[in-house]
Design a protein around this motif. Structure first.
Motif, PDB file in Angstrom:
ATOM      1  N   CYS A  70      32.159  35.609  46.065  1.00  0.00           N
ATOM      2  CA  CYS A  70      32.847  35.188  47.250  1.00  0.00           C
ATOM      3  C   CYS A  70      31.640  35.181  48.501  1.00  0.00           C
ATOM      4  CB  CYS A  70      33.189  36.445  47.403  1.00  0.00           C
ATOM      5  SG  CYS A  70      34.330  37.463  46.058  1.00  0.00           S
TER       6      CYS A  70
ATOM      7  N   VAL B 258      36.765  32.098  47.944  1.00  0.00           N
ATOM      8  CA  VAL B 258      36.533  32.257  46.605  1.00  0.00           C
ATOM      9  C   VAL B 258      36.288  31.464  45.010  1.00  0.00           C
ATOM     10  CG1 VAL B 258      37.024  33.939  44.526  1.00  0.00           C
ATOM     11  CG2 VAL B 258      37.493  34.376  47.184  1.00  0.00           C
TER      12      VAL B 258
ATOM     13  N   THR C 196      36.035  30.803  40.860  1.00  0.00           N
ATOM     14  CA  THR C 196      36.416  30.965  40.043  1.00  0.00           C
ATOM     15  C   THR C 196      35.626  30.618  38.438  1.00  0.00           C
ATOM     16  OG1 THR C 196      38.865  30.208  39.665  1.00  0.00           O
ATOM     17  CG2 THR C 196      38.227  31.749  40.827  1.00  0.00           C
TER      18      THR C 196
ATOM     19  N   CYS D  39      43.864  34.787  42.628  1.00  0.00           N
ATOM     20  CA  CYS D  39      43.067  35.223  43.346  1.00  0.00           C
ATOM     21  C   CYS D  39      44.074  34.130  44.669  1.00  0.00           C
ATOM     22  CB  CYS D  39      42.103  33.986  43.786  1.00  0.00           C
ATOM     23  SG  CYS D  39      40.409  35.446  42.900  1.00  0.00           S
TER      24      CYS D  39
ATOM     25  N   ILE E  74      31.500  41.021  40.515  1.00  0.00           N
ATOM     26  CA  ILE E  74      32.291  40.272  41.739  1.00  0.00           C
ATOM     27  C   ILE E  74      30.097  40.060  42.545  1.00  0.00           C
ATOM     28  CG2 ILE E  74      33.342  39.894  44.064  1.00  0.00           C
ATOM     29  CD1 ILE E  74      35.114  41.784  42.426  1.00  0.00           C
TER      30      ILE E  74
ATOM     31  N   VAL F  84      30.373  45.220  42.550  1.00  0.00           N
ATOM     32  CA  VAL F  84      29.977  44.103  43.778  1.00  0.00           C
ATOM     33  C   VAL F  84      28.142  43.879  44.313  1.00  0.00           C
ATOM     34  CG1 VAL F  84      30.394  43.705  46.121  1.00  0.00           C
ATOM     35  CG2 VAL F  84      32.003  44.531  43.928  1.00  0.00           C
TER      36      VAL F  84
ATOM     37  N   ALA G 239      39.422  38.521  45.652  1.00  0.00           N
ATOM     38  CA  ALA G 239      38.383  39.042  43.964  1.00  0.00           C
ATOM     39  C   ALA G 239      38.310  40.453  43.598  1.00  0.00           C
ATOM     40  CB  ALA G 239      36.711  38.918  44.719  1.00  0.00           C
TER      41      ALA G 239
ATOM     42  N   SER H  31      40.345  41.327  40.824  1.00  0.00           N
ATOM     43  CA  SER H  31      40.284  42.606  39.153  1.00  0.00           C
ATOM     44  C   SER H  31      40.873  42.934  38.757  1.00  0.00           C
ATOM     45  CB  SER H  31      38.769  42.863  39.099  1.00  0.00           C
ATOM     46  OG  SER H  31      38.039  41.745  40.070  1.00  0.00           O
TER      47      SER H  31
ATOM     48  N   PHE I 120      34.000  36.452  39.433  1.00  0.00           N
ATOM     49  CA  PHE I 120      34.128  35.615  41.302  1.00  0.00           C
ATOM     50  C   PHE I 120      33.059  36.186  42.271  1.00  0.00           C
ATOM     51  CE2 PHE I 120      38.068  38.152  39.769  1.00  0.00           C
ATOM     52  CZ  PHE I 120      39.108  37.337  39.559  1.00  0.00           C
TER      53      PHE I 120
END
Length: 395
Positions: A178, A195, A197, A206, A154, A128, A66, A70, A176
């Motif tokens: 995860c 992941v 999307t 990805c 993310i 994140v 991810a 990006s 994204f």
């Protein structure tokens, strides 16, 4: 008291799925006929309400994919939490990006939007956000902040499969989402991850980053970028598919137990459970609480020792120290000699000067309770009684 044994997790469904995969006589995930992995990922995307899902070999691999997809410029800053698994941080470092640590609310051990905003700079290109222990963070507000600032969000949902926020699965608020499917998680493929999307373009990105940029979908981008091999085998895909129908029952059991802990521990003066958001539902990978040092007149370790004397063995906070206090960051040993991200950015980052009071308090006062679907309500009541006893003794 010892934590209850986790119930048997594998049975005829997994054996049948593995046998069917073996009968195909090839474990490569991209066969000419129907791929077990592709079928499993379609099921996960549908279950979680996502556009598409990409299989990976682990939760850390999912995060790396991810972050790579990006396509943030080398040397950019990515904000995250200092209370997380190192896989969250490694995904940032692998792409020669610079982790910037936000403080956390000590009660939840997760950053709030204002903590993230406090460390935003013109160099910030991503966030994140981690849903710790199966509790959704304030992800809608964080998503709004990221959208306003034009930065990538993310979601690290490695511990939060099955968690819901405002009617949606976690993992669907950022660009994204995860997830991990390793053996410790709610359901497992042994090792593995995925992941989520929200668009075909991100799905292809990805997919390429998880498969050495081999361009399996014929978009004329073969080997256009450096990418690792994070492929999932057909056996892992078979396990992932067989386990998915069990998720709801597992989460329902954990949720009932964890919600009971939250409700009753909140009534004990000096005990602060991690709680759950008003508009969310937790999936309880484990259970976090902390002691309030303004009320409890002993240290966290002394509290744990007294619990052990009563037959209850619990653990300290999820991490032994905020990650910025680990030798990994104090010495920057992740890139010994020279950190290319610093060289490219023209800036030096001194993690020895970081001190985040919320994170320090969360770690110093935190307690972790194991929790899985093998627990019964009697186990939860025993935990509540023991914690109440020790809290009353030390007030």
């Amino acid at each position: 008291m010892a934590a209850p044994r986790r119930p048997d997790r594998f049975g005829p469904e997994e054996l049948a799925a593995l046998s069917a995969a073996l009968d195909k006589n090839r474990l490569w995930y991209w066969p000419e006929d129907q791929s077990v992995v592709a079928s499993a990922m379609a099921s996960y995307a549908k279950k979680l309400g996502a556009h598409r899902a990409v299989a990976t070999s682990s939760g850390t691999a999912s995060l790396h994919v991810a972050v790579a997809a990006s396509q943030m410029p080398t040397g950019s800053e990515v904000i995250t939490t200092p209370i997380t698994d190192i896989g969250t941080i490694n995904a940032i470092l692998y792409q020669n990006l610079i982790p910037v640590f936000a403080d956390v609310d000590p009660d939840t051990a997760m950053p709030r939007p204002e903590h993230i905003e406090a460390v935003l700079t013109e160099r910030t290109k991503g966030v994140v956000a981690v849903h710790l222990a199966g509790r959704p963070t304030e992800i809608d507000a964080i998503a709004s902040l990221c959208a306003k600032k034009g930065i990538v969000l993310i979601e690290d949902c490695a511990q939060a499969l099955g968690a819901i926020y405002k009617g949606k699965s976690v993992g669907r608020f950022g660009r994204f989402g995860c997830f991990s499917l390793n053996d410790q998680k709610h359901i497992t493929s042994g090792e593995g991850g995925l992941v989520l999307t929200g668009s075909d373009d991100d799905f292809y990105l990805c997919h390429n980053y998880a498969d050495k940029y081999y361009d399996r979908h014929g978009r004329n981008v073969r080997l256009h970028a450096l990418a690792p091999n994070y492929r999932m085998s057909e056996l892992d895909g078979a396990m992932a598919a067989a386990q998915l129908p069990k998720l709801d029952g597992i989460v329902q059991k954990r949720r009932g137990l964890g919600d009971r802990l939250n409700e009753e521990l909140a009534k004990i003066a000096g005990i602060i459970p991690q709680g759950k958001p008003a508009e969310g539902e937790c999936s309880y990978f484990f259970f976090l609480l902390r002691i309030d040092p303004k009320i409890i007149k002993c240290t966290r370790d002394e509290f744990l020792g007294q619990l052990e004397d009563e037959g209850l063995t619990l653990s300290r906070a999820y991490v032994p120290r905020p990650i910025y206090r680990s030798p990994y960051f104090l010495n920057k040993s992740f890139f010994p000699g020279a950190w290319p991200a610093e060289v490219v950015s023209g800036r030096t980052y001194d993690y020895t000067k970081i001190s985040l009071p919320g994170a320090e308090e969360a770690v110093a006062t935190g307690i972790s309770i194991p929790l899985n679907e093998g627990f019964e309500h009697s186990d939860i009541e025993a935990y509540i009684a023991a914690i109440k006893l020790i809290a009353e003794r030390n007030r």
